[in-house]
Write a protein that holds these residues in place. Structure first.
Motif, short mmCIF file in Angstrom:
data_model
loop_
_atom_site.label_atom_id
_atom_site.label_comp_id
_atom_site.label_asym_id
_atom_site.label_seq_id
_atom_site.Cartn_x
_atom_site.Cartn_y
_atom_site.Cartn_z
N THR A 16 0.84 -1.20 0.00
CA THR A 16 0.00 0.00 0.00
C THR A 16 0.88 1.25 0.00
OG1 THR A 16 -1.72 -1.15 1.23
CG2 THR A 16 -1.78 1.26 1.29
N ILE A 17 0.43 2.28 -0.72
CA ILE A 17 1.07 3.59 -0.70
C ILE A 17 0.06 4.56 -0.09
CG2 ILE A 17 1.95 5.51 -2.09
CD1 ILE A 17 2.78 3.38 -4.17
N ALA A 53 -6.90 4.70 -5.32
CA ALA A 53 -6.57 4.35 -6.70
C ALA A 53 -5.68 3.12 -6.67
CB ALA A 53 -5.86 5.51 -7.39
N TYR A 54 -5.65 2.40 -7.76
CA TYR A 54 -4.83 1.21 -7.85
C TYR A 54 -3.85 1.36 -9.00
CZ TYR A 54 -8.26 -0.70 -4.72
OH TYR A 54 -9.06 -0.90 -3.63
N VAL A 55 -2.60 0.97 -8.77
CA VAL A 55 -1.58 1.01 -9.81
C VAL A 55 -1.88 -0.14 -10.76
CG1 VAL A 55 0.87 0.82 -10.30
CG2 VAL A 55 0.10 2.03 -8.25
N GLN A 56 -2.09 0.18 -12.03
CA GLN A 56 -2.43 -0.84 -13.02
C GLN A 56 -1.20 -1.54 -13.58
OE1 GLN A 56 -5.65 -1.72 -13.67
NE2 GLN A 56 -6.14 -0.30 -12.03
N LYS A 58 3.51 -1.05 -14.24
CA LYS A 58 4.70 -0.22 -14.37
C LYS A 58 5.21 -0.42 -15.79
CE LYS A 58 7.59 -1.55 -11.29
NZ LYS A 58 8.56 -1.81 -10.25
#
Length: 70
Positions: A16-17, A53-56, A58
């Motif tokens: 988590t960020i 939000a979710y990182v989709q 890199k």
């Protein structure tokens, strides 16, 4: 420099960020109850977004680049 190992609430899962605009800090949670704290720049008041939000993914070569890099 500007990076600190710290503790974080157990509610955050590893990966988590968490970002605090008012404190201008970002925490990356690598494990349960621990975090790496970074200082970050934030946008002007009224220009921020809120929520989750979710990182989709890199990408090494993303489709979008800042104008100065073109």
């Amino acid at each position: 420099r500007g990076v600190v190992q710290t503790r974080v609430a157990q509610e955050y899962k590893p990966g988590t960020i968490v970002i605090s605009l008012s404190q201008k800090k970002l925490w990356l949670v690598p494990g349960e109850g621990e975090a790496i704290q970074y200082r970050v720049a934030v946008g002007k008041a009224g220009k921020a977004w809120t929520g989750a939000a979710y990182v989709q993914g890199k990408f090494v070569r993303p489709d979008w680049m800042p104008a100065w890099m073109e």
